[in-house]
Design a protein around this motif. Sequence first.
Motif, short mmCIF file in Angstrom:
data_model
loop_
_atom_site.label_atom_id
_atom_site.label_comp_id
_atom_site.label_asym_id
_atom_site.label_seq_id
_atom_site.Cartn_x
_atom_site.Cartn_y
_atom_site.Cartn_z
N GLN A 103 38.61 46.23 44.60
CA GLN A 103 37.91 46.48 45.87
C GLN A 103 36.46 46.84 45.58
O GLN A 103 36.19 47.60 44.65
CB GLN A 103 38.61 47.60 46.64
CG GLN A 103 38.03 47.84 48.02
CD GLN A 103 38.91 48.72 48.89
OE1 GLN A 103 40.05 49.02 48.53
NE2 GLN A 103 38.40 49.13 50.04
N THR B 164 36.78 38.15 50.77
CA THR B 164 38.08 38.81 50.64
C THR B 164 39.20 37.79 50.64
O THR B 164 39.32 36.98 51.56
CB THR B 164 38.28 39.82 51.79
OG1 THR B 164 37.33 40.88 51.66
CG2 THR B 164 39.68 40.40 51.75
N GLN C 117 43.90 40.07 43.78
CA GLN C 117 43.32 40.41 45.08
C GLN C 117 41.88 40.87 44.93
O GLN C 117 41.58 41.73 44.08
CB GLN C 117 44.14 41.51 45.76
CG GLN C 117 43.58 42.00 47.09
CD GLN C 117 43.73 40.97 48.19
OE1 GLN C 117 44.79 40.39 48.38
NE2 GLN C 117 42.65 40.75 48.95
N THR D 220 39.01 42.46 47.47
CA THR D 220 38.77 43.01 48.79
C THR D 220 37.34 43.52 48.87
O THR D 220 36.94 44.35 48.05
CB THR D 220 39.75 44.15 49.11
OG1 THR D 220 41.09 43.67 49.01
CG2 THR D 220 39.51 44.68 50.53
N SER E 207 34.68 45.39 51.24
CA SER E 207 34.58 46.23 52.44
C SER E 207 33.12 46.28 52.91
O SER E 207 32.20 46.37 52.11
CB SER E 207 35.09 47.63 52.16
OG SER E 207 34.40 48.21 51.06
#
Length: 115
Positions: A11, A90, A110, A112, A114
């Motif tokens: 992330q 994302t 993954q 991600t 933000s």
Amino acid sequence: QVQVVDSGGGQVQAGGSLSLSCAAFGFPFNLNTMSWYRQAPGKQREWVASISSGGTANYVDSVKGRFTISRDNDKRTVNLQMNSLNAEDTAVYYCNTVVFGYTYWGQGTQVTVSS
């Protein structure tokens, strides 16, 4: 046995960077084109970038100038350096190759972003 293992997701805030890595085994790595794909929630999997056996790189328009694909044939790895990430990046990212007509995928990692 062909194996493709991708890693390195996580992330990050918009504008940040991440690097993905893919290790591949069981085929003549230096002769194969290696690719990255991604699949965002609710969307089809899309091609992101490829690097040929000779090192020629190609990118989808949406990542040109921000992502860089590279390979290390000695280590049998291909990397995707992702800069200036935004929310549209994302997705689950997959390493991909085709060996003797069969398509192989990594398990996915993954990413991600933000805002």
